[in-house]
Design a protein around this motif. Structure first.
Motif, short mmCIF file in Angstrom:
data_model
loop_
_atom_site.label_atom_id
_atom_site.label_comp_id
_atom_site.label_asym_id
_atom_site.label_seq_id
_atom_site.Cartn_x
_atom_site.Cartn_y
_atom_site.Cartn_z
N GLY A 70 0.80 -1.22 0.00
CA GLY A 70 0.00 0.00 0.00
C GLY A 70 0.83 1.27 0.00
O GLY A 70 0.70 2.11 -0.91
N PRO A 71 1.72 1.47 0.99
CA PRO A 71 2.56 2.67 0.96
C PRO A 71 3.48 2.73 -0.25
O PRO A 71 3.73 3.81 -0.79
N LEU A 72 3.97 1.57 -0.72
CA LEU A 72 4.81 1.56 -1.92
C LEU A 72 4.04 2.08 -3.13
O LEU A 72 4.58 2.84 -3.95
N SER A 73 2.77 1.68 -3.24
CA SER A 73 1.97 2.14 -4.38
C SER A 73 1.62 3.62 -4.27
O SER A 73 1.50 4.31 -5.27
N MET A 121 -4.88 -5.11 -3.66
CA MET A 121 -4.77 -3.79 -3.04
C MET A 121 -4.79 -2.69 -4.09
O MET A 121 -5.49 -1.69 -3.94
N CYS A 122 -4.03 -2.87 -5.16
CA CYS A 122 -4.00 -1.86 -6.21
C CYS A 122 -5.35 -1.71 -6.90
O CYS A 122 -5.73 -0.60 -7.28
N ALA A 123 -6.08 -2.80 -7.06
CA ALA A 123 -7.39 -2.71 -7.70
C ALA A 123 -8.31 -1.78 -6.92
O ALA A 123 -9.00 -0.93 -7.49
N PRO A 341 -8.40 10.08 -0.61
CA PRO A 341 -8.03 10.09 -2.03
C PRO A 341 -6.53 10.08 -2.26
O PRO A 341 -6.08 9.59 -3.30
N GLN A 342 -5.73 10.62 -1.35
CA GLN A 342 -4.28 10.65 -1.55
C GLN A 342 -3.56 9.56 -0.76
O GLN A 342 -2.33 9.53 -0.74
N ALA A 343 -4.29 8.71 -0.08
CA ALA A 343 -3.69 7.57 0.63
C ALA A 343 -4.54 6.33 0.41
O ALA A 343 -4.69 5.50 1.29
N ALA A 344 -5.08 6.20 -0.81
CA ALA A 344 -5.98 5.08 -1.10
C ALA A 344 -5.27 3.75 -0.99
O ALA A 344 -5.86 2.75 -0.56
N GLY A 345 -3.99 3.71 -1.38
CA GLY A 345 -3.24 2.46 -1.28
C GLY A 345 -3.09 2.01 0.16
O GLY A 345 -3.29 0.84 0.48
N THR A 346 -2.75 2.93 1.04
CA THR A 346 -2.57 2.59 2.44
C THR A 346 -3.90 2.21 3.08
O THR A 346 -3.97 1.24 3.86
#
Length: 426
Positions: A70-73, A121-123, A341-346
């Protein structure tokens, strides 16, 4: 801060296809494997709990890995994480085909689960990257409809391959699917994250972001909804092959057809979700689904407790449960990431980690409840487990979501955390 883009840079049909394939990795990796579990246990002369561990450990690795993906993405974007994750998934799937022992298979399945975490997670994050929350719930339901189609074919295909060519053939299909998904992302996917966060991997920033998400009541309302709903599904998935094949005497092909019917009802649930969202909004839609969940779970539990141990005494009420699952998941998965919206991956990673941690605990509980071999086989671990989770799902749907679930619309703007997670103010 710029508003979320209302139109994706890729055609909507391509986005839905990508979501279907990425989200569909999860049921393919679990459901296609289920009919082969009894044969695999016999092949390695392994106890039942080791066979269950190859499934529950995969899901634990799937959940934990998302905390890293998540944080990597959020830092580097979705595309490089997808490419790395899908390449590892294909490699791990190929390794599991040639496993020479249960221990080797367990290792490859753990790597497979970790790689799967990047895709799923990316999806979820991609939906938040490209769509406003209300539209995101509808797009997620379309992607989960595609997931349902893949789930429909997974168990019957796994049963046929296991019967005709052995359990290794069932695992080989996963390697081919992973390679195909990798090729599609490589050739067609355009980066969806408009502004990667250069601060996302700094420890202090990560801690602030996680704290912000974990303090948000809307996140908890929807994360608990998807977690309890998935726990009920996983109770069924992890125990059903032993219950229907060992306790109730079905063939693997018959069991595969039952799983096909379950997935078809799930697809119907995702379609119904889109209709209900347009008419009632998210919170009332979840409340309606909660009633279906409670009715189906109570019937499964009561019939099992009264001694009505038959295929249809389980499946007919379970269809209500899985229909509601097709409604809870799109609403919950999109709702958990919508305020960020700016931390959707996390946010997606934390939600996924919670889901899989609970699923892992369910797997350990079932491994202790399910007997080895045919002697003493019972339907009760499945029916009582579904009964328990249906009550919890309904409680979340009727309380937390109703109180804190206003995220689609004005609440998403009020909950905007972007100024707190490393992005400059406008």
């Amino acid at each position: 801060m710029k508003p979320a883009r209302t139109r994706p840079p890729m055609p909507a049909t391509l986005v839905v296809l990508l979501l279907s394939l990425l989200l569909g990795l999860q049921p393919l990796t679990t459901d296609l494997y289920l009919p082969a579990l009894p044969a695999l246990t016999g092949y390695f002369d392994a106890p039942m709990h080791q066979a269950q561990l190859t499934l529950s450990a995969l899901l634990l690795a799937f959940g934990v890995s998302q905390l890293f993906w998540g944080p990597l993405s959020d830092r580097f974007g979705r595309r490089p994480i997808l490419l790395a994750g899908l390449a590892l998934y294909a490699l791990a799937s190929l390794g599991s085909v040639f496993a020479a022992s249960m221990e080797q298979l367990l290792l490859w399945r753990v790597l497979q689960g970790a790689a799967m975490g990047a895709a799923v997670m990316c999806a979820r994050a991609i939906v938040r990257d490209l769509y406003h929350p209300a539209e995101g719930a509808r797009m997620m339901s379309k992607g989960l409809t595609g997931l349902g189609v893949l789930a429909c074919i997974s168990a019957p295909l796994g049963a046929l391959l296991s019967d005709w060519m052995g359990w290794r053939a069932a695992l080989g299909v996963l390697a081919l699917f992973g390679a195909a998904a990798l090729a599609l992302v490589l050739l067609r996917f355009q980066e969806s994250l408009a502004h990667p966060n250069p601060q996302a991997l700094r420890p202090q920033q990560m801690a602030r972001t996680w704290a912000l998400i974990l303090r948000h009541p809307t996140f908890w309302a929807y994360a608990l909804l998807v977690t309890t709903s998935y726990a009920g599904l996983f109770t069924f998935l992890a125990s059903s092959s032993f219950v229907f094949i060992n306790a109730l005497g079905l063939s693997k092909t018959q069991y595969g057809l039952l799983m096909f019917s379950m997935s078809a009802v799930y697809i119907l649930g995702t379609v119904l979700c889109r209709r209900l969202l347009l008419r009632f909004g998210v919170r009332r839609t979840v409340a309606i689904a909660g009633a279906l969940t409670l009715l189906g779970g109570n019937l499964v539990g009561l019939l099992g407790w009264l001694g009505w141990h038959s295929v249809w005494a389980i499946m007919l009420p379970y269809y209500l449960f899985i229909l509601a699952h097709g409604i809870h998941q799109p609403c919950g998965q999109s709702g958990a990431v919508a305020p960020f919206p700016q931390a959707a991956g996390t946010a997606s990673a934390l939600s996924g980690f919670l889901m899989m941690s609970v699923a892992f605990a369910v797997g350990w509980w079932l491994a202790a409840q399910l007997p080895v071999g045919l002697e003493g086989a019972s339907v009760l671990p499945l029916t009582q487990g579904l009964w328990f989770w249906s009550v919890l799902i309904c409680a979340v749907a009727w309380t937390l979501v109703q109180r804190y679930g206003e995220v689609h619309g004005a609440a998403a703007k009020r909950a905007n955390p972007t100024d707190s997670i490393g992005h400059p103010k406008p």
